[in-house]
Enzyme design. Sequence first.
Site, mmCIF file in Angstrom:
data_model
loop_
_atom_site.group_PDB
_atom_site.id
_atom_site.type_symbol
_atom_site.label_atom_id
_atom_site.label_comp_id
_atom_site.label_asym_id
_atom_site.label_seq_id
_atom_site.Cartn_x
_atom_site.Cartn_y
_atom_site.Cartn_z
ATOM 1 N N ASP A 75 0.618 -1.173 0.060
ATOM 2 C CA ASP A 75 0.100 -0.293 -0.196
ATOM 3 C C ASP A 75 0.056 1.195 0.165
ATOM 4 O OD1 ASP A 75 0.773 0.072 2.948
ATOM 5 O OD2 ASP A 75 -0.925 -1.052 3.729
ATOM 6 N N ASP A 77 1.836 4.776 2.045
ATOM 7 C CA ASP A 77 1.401 5.775 2.854
ATOM 8 C C ASP A 77 1.544 7.421 2.588
ATOM 9 O OD1 ASP A 77 -0.004 3.998 3.874
ATOM 10 O OD2 ASP A 77 2.036 3.327 4.782
ATOM 11 N N ASP A 154 8.577 4.300 13.149
ATOM 12 C CA ASP A 154 9.444 2.509 14.159
ATOM 13 C C ASP A 154 10.595 1.813 13.592
ATOM 14 O OD1 ASP A 154 8.190 1.381 11.398
ATOM 15 O OD2 ASP A 154 7.070 0.391 12.371
HETATM 16 P P1 ATP Z 1 3.112 -3.141 5.026
HETATM 17 O O1 ATP Z 1 2.562 -1.984 4.365
HETATM 18 O O2 ATP Z 1 4.612 -3.391 3.412
HETATM 19 O O3 ATP Z 1 3.225 -3.633 6.075
HETATM 20 P P2 ATP Z 1 4.469 -0.999 6.371
HETATM 21 O O4 ATP Z 1 5.549 -0.684 6.486
HETATM 22 O O5 ATP Z 1 4.229 0.278 5.260
HETATM 23 O O6 ATP Z 1 4.489 -2.242 5.899
HETATM 24 P P3 ATP Z 1 1.734 0.225 7.667
HETATM 25 O O7 ATP Z 1 1.380 -0.727 8.471
HETATM 26 O O8 ATP Z 1 1.558 0.312 5.791
HETATM 27 O O9 ATP Z 1 3.847 -0.421 7.606
HETATM 28 O O10 ATP Z 1 2.524 1.979 8.153
HETATM 29 C C1 ATP Z 1 3.079 2.747 7.829
HETATM 30 C C2 ATP Z 1 4.455 2.386 8.302
HETATM 31 O O11 ATP Z 1 4.083 4.116 9.087
HETATM 32 C C3 ATP Z 1 5.327 2.250 8.765
HETATM 33 O O12 ATP Z 1 6.212 1.976 7.603
HETATM 34 C C4 ATP Z 1 6.380 3.906 9.251
HETATM 35 O O13 ATP Z 1 6.924 4.338 8.950
HETATM 36 C C5 ATP Z 1 5.455 3.286 10.314
HETATM 37 N N1 ATP Z 1 4.384 2.479 11.257
HETATM 38 C C6 ATP Z 1 3.440 1.937 10.979
HETATM 39 N N2 ATP Z 1 3.544 0.556 12.511
HETATM 40 C C7 ATP Z 1 3.654 2.048 12.737
HETATM 41 C C8 ATP Z 1 4.038 1.813 14.405
HETATM 42 N N3 ATP Z 1 3.401 0.772 15.312
HETATM 43 N N4 ATP Z 1 5.930 2.620 15.184
HETATM 44 C C9 ATP Z 1 5.854 3.594 14.828
HETATM 45 N N5 ATP Z 1 5.617 3.786 13.309
HETATM 46 C C10 ATP Z 1 4.840 3.092 12.567
HETATM 47 MG MG MG Z 2 2.218 0.002 3.752
#
Ligand code: ATP
Ligand code: MG
Length: 431
Positions: A75, A77, A154
């Site tokens: 996805d 963001d 994170d």
């Molecule tokens: P994917 O979508 O591939 O599972 P992602 O890293 O994009 O991995 P998302 O859940 O879409 O994960 O979150 C988007 C972004 O928001 C992350 O890359 C991170 O920067 C931030 N983020 C998400 N969850 C947390 C958290 N629990 N603590 C801190 N930052 C977070």
């Molecule tokens: Mg994501």
Amino acid sequence: MKNRIIDWARDKFRRPKKTAQASCNVITRADHTISREQISPNALRVLYRLKDAGYAAFLVGGGVRDILLGCQPKDFDVATDAHPEAIRELFRNSRIIGRRFRLVHVFFQNEIIEVSTFRANVIEETRTIKNSDTGMIFRDNTYGTIEEDAWRRDFTVNALYYNIADFSVVDYMNGMYDLKHRLIRMIGDPTQRYHEDPVRLLRAIRLSAKLKFDVESETETTLKSLSHLLQHVATSRLYDECLKLFFCGHASLTYQKLLHYRYMDALFPQTMSVLQTQKNKTYEKLILLAMDATDARIQSDNNVNPAFLLAVLLWPVLQDQMSKMKNKKDKFFFRLFQMISDIIKTQVDAMMIPKRLQFAIQAIWILQFQLEKRRKSRIYNTFQHRYFRAAFDFMGLRVQAGEMSPECFNWWEKFQSVNADEKQKMIEVLK
Ligand code: ATP
Ligand code: MG
């Protein structure tokens, strides 16, 4: 007392110390591989509209990370300095969501772009009080600068910002370095950051499995010692994370890492207690086969039902309890239902499972006994059951794992492949 907790919390939740490595690198378009063609047109639309309205607009998180690694992001963001109300006004097709932190979902036909305002990791003294003993943050709805936004993310590889204004990548955390060295590194002090939000423990494991990255040494040492923090996470959030762990296409590796770091004990305590006390390797094999099957289905774009995997994960518990059941002929199904309901209830205490999935798990299990019994009068009933196919596949895995002989499974396989007359004949010769 109140002041003591505030002091403790203030100390515990101070912003991560900036280290020498944290300076801002700007990687110009010529020096990185992200091209706009790899970004979803909807995400681009959002980025450009924000920019044209005079706001800063960046792609951030997994979208940037995965494109840099040459894979398709799950996805996209977006992070911006526009506040939620302003974002909402720019996009008719949007909605403000979230209680703890308000962000905006912009809806397109088959995609949602999440837009969040830069925010800072700030402790609010009066509100953190109630739950400060767990070390978790309960209020972080404070806007900040892009740099503060980077600090509250994170892992370093998740804090890369792609700037739509000049197509550069902004890197405050040395994320590019870690990306090149294939490392999951927590931003700031790992102990503090895991305490703030223990879900990060599972995110570290999931990302290292998904990306085949190592976990940086301090991030990993801390990870190994903090599984107990998961008890402070809302069980509904644990369920959401559990889906991400097992349905990201890398269930098998994720499962092995969860075992390695001893996180399965927190997620599936009953199962792990049975696996640890029994010498029998069949159930371990069954679970591994189910993880492989899940990955294979996702790989080939087939549907996956979480109930199937949960039924596999909890099956050793049911089997263990069945083996202790005395006098099996006495009210067998009544006692079986009771047992199932108790197992699911205990699991729900650790991790929420939606009611419809609980029902499906129960159905898959009960069908195992009906498939095995093959009572003449119930064959069609069983065959037409909504969960017949799932139960049949479940039995296939049990056969593969060596838990039962293939005779019954082969019978049902044949039953599905023959015409109505043949079916009738197969039923007639049953005992
Ligand atoms: P994917 O979508 O591939 O599972 P992602 O890293 O994009 O991995 P998302 O859940 O879409 O994960 O979150 C988007 C972004 O928001 C992350 O890359 C991170 O920067 C931030 N983020 C998400 N969850 C947390 C958290 N629990 N603590 C801190 N930052 C977070
Ligand atoms: Mg994501």
